[in-house]
Design a protein around this motif. Sequence first.
Motif, PDB file in Angstrom:
ATOM      1  N   GLU A 627       0.871  -1.156   0.012  1.00  0.00           N
ATOM      2  CA  GLU A 627      -0.015   0.022  -0.078  1.00  0.00           C
ATOM      3  C   GLU A 627       0.928   1.342   0.059  1.00  0.00           C
ATOM      4  O   GLU A 627       2.096   1.215   0.527  1.00  0.00           O
ATOM      5  CB  GLU A 627      -0.824   0.012   1.246  1.00  0.00           C
ATOM      6  CG  GLU A 627      -1.886   1.064   1.207  1.00  0.00           C
ATOM      7  CD  GLU A 627      -2.727   1.261   2.556  1.00  0.00           C
ATOM      8  OE1 GLU A 627      -3.941   1.292   2.447  1.00  0.00           O
ATOM      9  OE2 GLU A 627      -2.161   0.973   3.756  1.00  0.00           O
ATOM     10  N   ARG A 628       0.626   2.447  -0.702  1.00  0.00           N
ATOM     11  CA  ARG A 628       1.316   3.522  -0.643  1.00  0.00           C
ATOM     12  C   ARG A 628       0.016   4.614  -0.968  1.00  0.00           C
ATOM     13  O   ARG A 628      -0.932   4.708  -1.266  1.00  0.00           O
ATOM     14  CB  ARG A 628       2.086   3.449  -1.800  1.00  0.00           C
ATOM     15  CG  ARG A 628       1.617   3.105  -2.900  1.00  0.00           C
ATOM     16  CD  ARG A 628       2.330   2.052  -4.000  1.00  0.00           C
ATOM     17  NE  ARG A 628       1.544   2.037  -5.334  1.00  0.00           N
ATOM     18  CZ  ARG A 628       0.598   1.186  -5.448  1.00  0.00           C
ATOM     19  NH1 ARG A 628      -0.232   0.591  -4.316  1.00  0.00           N
ATOM     20  NH2 ARG A 628       0.053   1.159  -6.717  1.00  0.00           N
ATOM     21  N   MET A 641      -5.365   6.543  -0.318  1.00  0.00           N
ATOM     22  CA  MET A 641      -4.252   5.446  -0.065  1.00  0.00           C
ATOM     23  C   MET A 641      -4.549   4.286  -1.423  1.00  0.00           C
ATOM     24  O   MET A 641      -5.533   4.104  -1.434  1.00  0.00           O
ATOM     25  CB  MET A 641      -4.483   4.780   1.055  1.00  0.00           C
ATOM     26  CG  MET A 641      -3.892   5.423   2.266  1.00  0.00           C
ATOM     27  SD  MET A 641      -2.308   6.111   2.353  1.00  0.00           S
ATOM     28  CE  MET A 641      -1.264   4.606   2.315  1.00  0.00           C
ATOM     29  N   LEU A 642      -3.342   4.096  -2.034  1.00  0.00           N
ATOM     30  CA  LEU A 642      -3.548   3.102  -2.981  1.00  0.00           C
ATOM     31  C   LEU A 642      -3.364   1.596  -2.300  1.00  0.00           C
ATOM     32  O   LEU A 642      -2.425   1.373  -1.899  1.00  0.00           O
ATOM     33  CB  LEU A 642      -2.438   3.238  -4.214  1.00  0.00           C
ATOM     34  CG  LEU A 642      -2.690   4.735  -5.023  1.00  0.00           C
ATOM     35  CD1 LEU A 642      -1.498   4.939  -5.637  1.00  0.00           C
ATOM     36  CD2 LEU A 642      -4.015   5.123  -5.531  1.00  0.00           C
ATOM     37  N   ASP A 643      -4.230   0.715  -2.992  1.00  0.00           N
ATOM     38  CA  ASP A 643      -4.148  -0.680  -2.487  1.00  0.00           C
ATOM     39  C   ASP A 643      -2.858  -1.391  -3.002  1.00  0.00           C
ATOM     40  O   ASP A 643      -2.305  -0.959  -4.190  1.00  0.00           O
ATOM     41  CB  ASP A 643      -5.416  -1.382  -3.078  1.00  0.00           C
ATOM     42  CG  ASP A 643      -6.584  -0.980  -2.316  1.00  0.00           C
ATOM     43  OD1 ASP A 643      -6.653  -0.357  -1.247  1.00  0.00           O
ATOM     44  OD2 ASP A 643      -7.946  -1.175  -2.935  1.00  0.00           O
ATOM     45  N   ALA A 644      -2.330  -2.344  -2.181  1.00  0.00           N
ATOM     46  CA  ALA A 644      -1.316  -3.309  -2.500  1.00  0.00           C
ATOM     47  C   ALA A 644      -1.852  -4.033  -3.744  1.00  0.00           C
ATOM     48  O   ALA A 644      -3.137  -4.145  -3.932  1.00  0.00           O
ATOM     49  CB  ALA A 644      -0.866  -4.076  -1.366  1.00  0.00           C
ATOM     50  N   GLU A 678      -4.862   8.262  -7.375  1.00  0.00           N
ATOM     51  CA  GLU A 678      -6.309   8.445  -7.558  1.00  0.00           C
ATOM     52  C   GLU A 678      -6.724   9.637  -6.723  1.00  0.00           C
ATOM     53  O   GLU A 678      -6.040  10.112  -5.652  1.00  0.00           O
ATOM     54  CB  GLU A 678      -6.941   7.141  -6.834  1.00  0.00           C
ATOM     55  CG  GLU A 678      -8.587   7.079  -6.978  1.00  0.00           C
ATOM     56  CD  GLU A 678      -9.031   5.851  -6.189  1.00  0.00           C
ATOM     57  OE1 GLU A 678     -10.259   5.643  -6.498  1.00  0.00           O
ATOM     58  OE2 GLU A 678      -8.565   5.277  -5.259  1.00  0.00           O
ATOM     59  N   TYR A 679      -7.945  10.339  -7.411  1.00  0.00           N
ATOM     60  CA  TYR A 679      -8.257  11.430  -6.375  1.00  0.00           C
ATOM     61  C   TYR A 679      -9.867  11.442  -6.604  1.00  0.00           C
ATOM     62  O   TYR A 679     -10.439  11.174  -7.434  1.00  0.00           O
ATOM     63  CB  TYR A 679      -7.801  12.679  -7.451  1.00  0.00           C
ATOM     64  CG  TYR A 679      -8.679  13.873  -6.926  1.00  0.00           C
ATOM     65  CD1 TYR A 679      -7.865  14.547  -5.677  1.00  0.00           C
ATOM     66  CD2 TYR A 679      -9.371  14.603  -7.648  1.00  0.00           C
ATOM     67  CE1 TYR A 679      -8.490  15.841  -5.241  1.00  0.00           C
ATOM     68  CE2 TYR A 679     -10.030  15.758  -7.280  1.00  0.00           C
ATOM     69  CZ  TYR A 679      -9.672  16.476  -6.154  1.00  0.00           C
ATOM     70  OH  TYR A 679     -10.145  17.726  -5.913  1.00  0.00           O
TER      71      TYR A 679
END
Length: 704
Positions: A627-628, A641-644, A678-679
């Motif tokens: 995740e990041r 937060m972007l999924d792993a 993502e926004y």
Amino acid sequence: MSTRKLAAALLGSSALISASDATAQQVIELEPIQIYGDRSTDDAQSTTASVSVVAEVDLSRTNLAQWRDIMDRVPNFGDGDLNESGFTIRGVNSEGLTPGGAGAPVASLYIDGVQQTVEGTRRGFRGTFDVEQVEVYRGPQSTLSGRNALAGAVYLRTKDPEFARSGKVQLTYGENNKQQIGVAFGDALSDTLAYRVSAEWSKKDSDISYPSLEGYDRSDDFKTDDYYTLRGKLLWRPSGATDVILSYSHSFDGPAYNNIIGPGWFGLGIEYDDMRGDDWGVLEPLSPGAITYQEIRETTVDNLGLEVKHAFSNALTFTAQTGLTHSVTGRHSINEGTPGEMYWVDGEFDQTILSQEFRLSYDDGGLRWVAGLYAAKERTEAFRDTWMFGSVTENENTIDVTNTALFGEVSYEFAPGWRVIAGGRLDHYSQKQEASSGGTAAPSTNYEATEFIPKLGLTWEIDSRQQLSLIYQQGYRPGGASYQISSGTLREYEAEQAHNIELNYRGTLMDDRLTVGASLFYQDWDNQQVEILETPGDSTSYYITNAGKSVSYGAELELAYAASDNLDLYGSVGLLHTEFKDFAINTTDYSGKPFPLAPETTITLGFNWRQGDVGWFGGAQATYVGERMSRIENGVSDPAMLDAYTVVDASLGYKWDNGMSLTGYATNLFDERFYQYEYVEGGQGASAWLGERREIGVRFDYTF
């Protein structure tokens, strides 16, 4: 990041090696690896840098068709979030926190020793066809490489001419009409002169739809991902002590636009699964009264390099590297040129870097040193013309940079196996900037500074195949000045600095069947340069200032194991913790948050198998990215937060004894959907930048 997590990663990789060792009954020697990016040594085993090397045999795999594809197997190395972004090393974008690398990038891309411009790094040389190797240096390289290497560097070396006839042909066809052709040929012209020429072209249709943008003159460019490169190299070897290599390449790169819109996109019922990318134009809801369109940006890059090496003796070598790169990026809204349009944009970024470096290297075993001179001139010219109802607003900007430096490093063996290292770089930098908007010229800005960048270290050569090094090194990004259009004021910003301490291990074990590279690092950043929007909604109020303090620490582990004549295993683990300690933009405080696109964990496991010199061969690779956080944007206090995700690549092929081979491949085999950005806009709509989707195809190779 905990010690327990690091131990688990190390033990997990050790289990892979132990299982493989049981099948190996013979000694298999791994050939030494030559490196080009470390000015203090050309031997990967002797370097004190944290460097990953992806060699030609690996680049020939079908899942590494472009140099950015190696990000899936190199720890703590990743891609940016948009086309208008660089790459990331240890969670730091190569352009820093100022889009476009204003002033100077914090990490640079070098092709055959020639540093690329910011635009040439974003879009330019892309394919790995006829590339010898790619080297990724993590952490500051400023002492020997200069101001553009505060976070690291990437060196790409294409195949040099040889004094024997050789060549290759490559043809690829895959999903979404993916087409690729590569041709290379080289031979000797005389006993002292040899050449090599190559060409590569690739094209792929986008799987994203743009129904509201159909009919515009540039819509086809918007939906097509294409690039090509033409390259020639000439080698002159008048004696066994001298090599002169002249290289030239011309590249074009027009990447596809991978943004999609959802969920619901402001009441229109558009979801991510609809795979629609027409977020600008008539569907763009955030600029009422003015229909704006996404710009299409395509780049051409010309590189010219001259490398001279002369060995005065077995110990003393002279190297001269001359580089010239010129990139031109066109920027045109998709509706430019379409009859009847009343609002459109066109523009251009024109960037040039001319550099010259001279250095002497000495190595008699006990004493090693390198000393050099560096000089470079850079020029950026940019314009953006906005046409509205028959009138035009012109914006122009010119930046001239001059950089000169003295650098050196000494390594001395003061006891058997023990060396002390000391180095430094005295760097002088000057910048002049001129700008105008709407016909009104801004006052020119000038910035000048001289910095000294030190390096200290200690190495222990455990034996002839193992080395441990402890290195302290500073990095810096020069300051400068930015002009704020809205206020007409000059805003100066100071140099950005980093302090890095690193423990590196390199070794070849188990009768040279196993190579290991491991690093532990801690780095703090001061005076991070950030771009701030002073007045929300007013794009003329941007300016650059110093507003950041942060820390990062982590570890990398890389393993390569020759289990047998037929089976190679490899793996890597990257662990990373990043945190802004003092970072605020206007009233939004990001202190305590991680760097954008800085996953805490990345893991790669893979294998390559071959029946023999001829016959069946295959391989597979699995890459996990944790995740990041998405990018930092003005006014967004909590970025998404972007999924792993986990991506699997696989290939299977057959090689004949005449140099021909045929390979079937699948990248992202299970079509894992993941986002680089993502926004979400207040629950009314969202947009995201898609990562690479599945591609299944077939490739033909012929080598002679």
